[in-house]
Design an enzyme around this catalytic site. Structure first.
Site, PDB file in Angstrom:
ATOM      1  N   ARG A   1     -69.107   3.115  54.846  1.00  0.00           N
ATOM      2  CA  ARG A   1     -68.982   4.095  55.908  1.00  0.00           C
ATOM      3  C   ARG A   1     -67.494   4.431  56.084  1.00  0.00           C
ATOM      4  O   ARG A   1     -66.638   3.554  55.977  1.00  0.00           O
ATOM      5  CB  ARG A   1     -69.539   3.563  57.245  1.00  0.00           C
ATOM      6  CG  ARG A   1     -70.978   3.065  57.182  1.00  0.00           C
ATOM      7  CD  ARG A   1     -71.957   4.077  56.597  1.00  0.00           C
ATOM      8  NE  ARG A   1     -71.940   5.369  57.269  1.00  0.00           N
ATOM      9  CZ  ARG A   1     -72.712   5.699  58.314  1.00  0.00           C
ATOM     10  NH1 ARG A   1     -73.537   4.800  58.822  1.00  0.00           N
ATOM     11  NH2 ARG A   1     -72.652   6.903  58.840  1.00  0.00           N
TER      12      ARG A   1
ATOM     13  N   LYS B   1     -38.267  -7.949  52.701  1.00  0.00           N
ATOM     14  CA  LYS B   1     -39.109  -8.545  51.665  1.00  0.00           C
ATOM     15  C   LYS B   1     -38.204  -9.331  50.720  1.00  0.00           C
ATOM     16  O   LYS B   1     -37.450  -8.760  49.942  1.00  0.00           O
ATOM     17  CB  LYS B   1     -39.862  -7.472  50.885  1.00  0.00           C
ATOM     18  CG  LYS B   1     -40.759  -8.059  49.800  1.00  0.00           C
ATOM     19  CD  LYS B   1     -41.291  -7.011  48.873  1.00  0.00           C
ATOM     20  CE  LYS B   1     -42.116  -7.683  47.778  1.00  0.00           C
ATOM     21  NZ  LYS B   1     -41.295  -8.581  46.919  1.00  0.00           N
TER      22      LYS B   1
END
Length: 830
Positions: A774, A238
């Site tokens: 859900r 990164k």
């Protein structure tokens, strides 16, 4: 076991299966093949001791750790069989079609030979479909080589089956993305052609497209706490700098920030370096950095851009979505990177660097990054296209959490401190800003003075953010400013009051604006516009605005990149539609304290610590009285979210009349091989049958695999009548359409059919509420739809946390607008 038995059963003059004569270097291959023999099954094979140890799994592997799948041990197969696909002729052993379902590598979690002999083999799979930890356990049945294949609980577990990855129309495995990558790589090796300018050959899958020197949307990362595992992922450092994209069209080279602001004139040395690549046209994606003391340094980069030092700028390149008149967006990432690396190697320049990567071993790469003192890694799906959005193909894994916030104020300095005491920070919230904490650590005196000068002209008299979480003494000393500056801050999670713990200043983000923060937040926090069709919930007890969500950074849906804060923001946004489904009814909930990949459970009874707006209502049961959950307002809704609730399931009756059903549910539950078109057709036929007896009905996507047909009743009917009626309708449909649906539960009855589940229509039974999430990998939403939409939606989980709010904002009318005003009841069935 060896290959003697394998060869004895086959006539290699007639079958295309490999005889096993070829020699291959040893490895750790696993393969799963879908075999359409006399009995359809999956063949599960692990390479060990020069052969493929093999098991026939009739129902295929299950990702659910509670499911134990029978696996019949069969003869060893040659290593060549790992590549076999085709038809075994009739009359020969195993006659039928064979497809590769999944393929990759495996590693034992112990001594494989010893554990196999003992009858308990634990291992980790690195496939495209099958991943994570598994176990094969031999049963004790005498004379039968039976085993059980079981998934262990880990980040890859969930309510999924192998058949979910099979096309229901063709019963063939869906395309595997890793196969595309490997095929493209092998084609490049076989045909290393060059383009007209003598440059490295464009990768397979590139398509002619017009060049443009305008800014383009970069691929964005989701945050994740641990690295993804397996070969389908590659891992990079990164880089700690500014994201910069470049466009090249003939002599025009332009540089852009991630939000489309042109930086060309600020970076003349990078423009010169890119010109040395001698590309006619390209789009490049990378990070602008400065190296100091052997590593990238963000503060040194900012100082360089302000003229405070003369350190050289470096442009680290990691992607190339367009090159030489061709779009590479559909080319797998690993192939794009191979092409980019070749371009940079062909004409190297000291200011241009290639972002190296490693495929697989994410945990090790992350550990190495931490040992080197780096901030983290970026993990990317090796076969992913370039889409230019935040879709989960790229994830950011940090050792130390950081985020960007708007500066909404400051405090006066004390003691020897100059300029300011601390910055007051806010996070974008629905409709505005919410105070999130203060930061003073990490700011040197020079920066404090510069910030004071920049903020002095922005002072306002009233707070520009919701400051309900701010301590009273801090409010008295605060000076407020218009939100314009963006800063990045390290922190160690959220405190009990919902503010940053142990914040430390990292950087002033000149490359980002407060509008960027608001746009990123609006993905889930945007409240859809209210229109004529809105159904306003009861305003009984206060808003949920001040409910504190602890651990907002916790990842709840890893595959969808959704955090607990995202869940809370979603439920705030849909509360005006969801609450009418829940208010006044007992509810059951699904709680997932550690996210959906860990243990989730139903709960229907209230308890201590739920929150002052979550109520318990006594309900008489057969064996006494139990206290059931009930909420009436947004505050109660969010207090349940704080308790890690994801799904909401209300009763079909209200507290004021529990013995009478005012909602009937027909749950159309399709077998995995059933297409959505067939589900839609049966849904329409049930609607027609109900209309023939004067009953209107409404449609809802369950967010799983099926469709709900919902019938409102006013006045309600006794539960026994509701159950008798729905059973009669289901049986009648099964009689009229025997090849399409059944009214009896059970695996053997449901194969290739739709089960019309009428059993939800009894006292105490529940069904998922409209707009409820859900607990499934894609964070699907149970969505009400109009009957005219049924053929267009394509699947039951069409709407997710990422697109549900856009649907609500775009629709002209609520398809369930009339559900609470219709006056209808059941016909007399005597």
């Amino acid at each position: 076991m060896g290959l003697r038995e394998y060869r004895r059963k086959r006539d290699f003059k007639a079958t295309p299966e490999p005889a096993g004569a070829a020699r291959r270097p040893p490895g750790h291959t696993f393969v799963v093949q879908l075999h359409h023999a006399s009995h359809r099954h999956y063949d599960f094979r692990l390479e060990l001791d020069g052969v493929l140890k093999s098991w026939a799994v009739p129902k295929g592997p299950s990702f659910d750790p509670s499911v134990k799948r029978l696996a019949m041990e069969v003869e060893d197969h040659p290593l060549d069989y790992a590549d076999f696909e085709g038809d075994i002729p009739d009359g020969h052993y195993g006659a039928g079609h064979v497809d590769i379902f999944d393929k990759g590598t495996w590693e034992p979690e112990g001594d494989a030979r010893r554990d196999l002999a003992r009858g308990e083999l634990k291992f980790t799979l690195h496939g495209e479909v099958l991943r994570g930890s598994w176990v094969l356990v031999r049963t004790r049945r005498e004379g039968k080589p039976q085993w059980l294949l079981i998934k262990h609980r880990d980040e890859f577990a969930g309510a999924k089956e192998a058949d979910d990855y099979v096309d229901p129309e063709t019963d063939r495995p869906l395309p595997r993305r890793t196969a595309t990558t490997k095929t493209a790589r092998s084609r490049r090796k076989a045909n290393p052609q060059r383009n007209q300018r003598g440059a490295t050959a464009l990768p397979d899958g590139s398509e002619p497209a017009a060049a443009s020197d305008a800014a383009f949307a970069p691929e964005l990362c989701r945050n994740q706490s641990t690295p993804p595992r397996g070969d389908p992922w590659l891992h990079e450092v990164k880089w700690d700098g500014y994201r910069i994209v470049a466009t090249i069209v003939e002599d025009s080279i332009r540089l852009w920030s991630r939000n489309g602001i042109e930086w060309t004139e600020r970076l003349p040395t990078i423009v010169t370096a890119l010109r040395e690549l001698r590309l006619h046209s390209a789009q490049l994606d990378g990070e602008l950095i400065v190296i100091r003391n052997g590593r990238d340094d963000f503060n040194a980069l900012q100082a360089r851009l302000s003229g405070a030092n003369n350190l050289p700028l470096n442009y680290v390149l990691f992607d190339i979505p367009y090159a030489e008149g061709h779009s590479l967006r559909s080319v797998p990432l690993v192939a794009r990177k191979e092409y980019l690396a070749a371009l940079l190697a062909r004409r190297p320049h000291p200011l241009l660097r290639f972002s190296e990567h490693q495929i697989g071993n994410g945990d090790a790469v992350f550990a190495q990054a931490m040992a080197a003192g780096l901030e983290g890694i970026i993990s990317k799906r090796a076969d992913s296209p370039y889409r230019g959005d935040r879709n989960g193909d790229w994830v950011k894994v940090k050792a130390r959490a950081s985020d960007e916030f708007a500066v909404v104020g400051f405090t006066e300095p004390r003691g020897r401190r100059s300029g300011i005491g601390a910055l007051l920070l806010a996070r974008a919230d629905a409709g505005g800003w919410r105070y999130i904490g203060r930061v003073g650590t990490g700011l040197d005196n020079d920066l404090l003075r510069r910030l004071r000068r920049r903020l002095a002209g922005r002072v306002v008299s009233t707070p520009p953010a919701d400051i309900s979480r701010m301590e009273a003494p801090d409010r008295a000393t605060a000076r407020w400013v218009t939100p314009e500056l963006v800063v990045e801050v390290f922190y160690q999670g959220m405190g009990s009051q919902g503010v940053l713990r142990q914040p430390a200043f990292k950087a002033l983000r000149e490359d980002k604006t407060v509008a960027d923060l608001q746009r990123e937040s609006s993905k889930t926090a945007l409240r859809p516009r209210r229109g004529k069709a809105s159904r306003t919930p009861p305003q009984t007890a206060g808003s949920g605005r001040h409910v504190v969500i602890t651990h907002p950074e916790r990842v709840v849906f890893p595959e969808a990149g959704v955090t607990k804060a995202d869940v809370a923001d979603y439920y705030r946004a849909v509360s005006e539609w969801l609450l009418p489904e829940l208010s006044g009814r007992p509810i059951s909930v699904v709680r997932c304290p550690d996210g959906i990949t860990k243990a989730c459970f139903f709960q229907k009874h209230s308890g201590k610590g739920w929150g002052e707006h979550v109520h318990g209502v006594p309900i008489r049961e057969k064996n006494g009285t139990d206290t059931y959950l009930c909420i009436e307002d947004e505050a109660g809704l969010l207090e349940l979210v704080q308790m890690n609730v994801l799904e909401f399931h209300p009763w079909g009756s209200r507290f004021d009349d529990l013995e009478h059903a005012d909602r009937l549910i027909f749950d159309l539950d399709p077998y995995p091989t059933v297409s959505w078109a067939r589900v839609a057709a049966i849904g329409r036929k049930i609607r027609g049958q109900l209309e023939s007896i004067g009953l209107q009905s409404f449609a809802r996507l369950s967010g799983g695999k099926g469709l709900h047909v919902v019938v409102p009743l006013s006045p309600g009917v006794p539960w026994e009548s509701a159950k008798r009626f729905t059973k009669a309708v289901a049986v009648a449909m099964a009689t009229l359409e025997p090849g399409e649906c059944v009214a009896v539960a059970g695996e053997k009855n449901r194969r290739d059919k739709i089960f019309i589940d009428w059993l939800r229509n009894s006292r105490g039974a529940t069904s998922v509420a409209s707009y409820s999430l859900r607990a499934r990998p894609n964070a699907a939403v149970a969505m009400p739809i109009g009957w005219d939409e049924l053929g267009r939606v394509g699947q039951s989980d069409r709407y997710t946390i990422h697109n549900a709010l856009r649907r609500l904002a775009a629709r002209r009318k609520d398809p369930w607008e009339d559900i609470n005003v219709i006056r209808q009841s059941l016909p007399d069935m005597a």
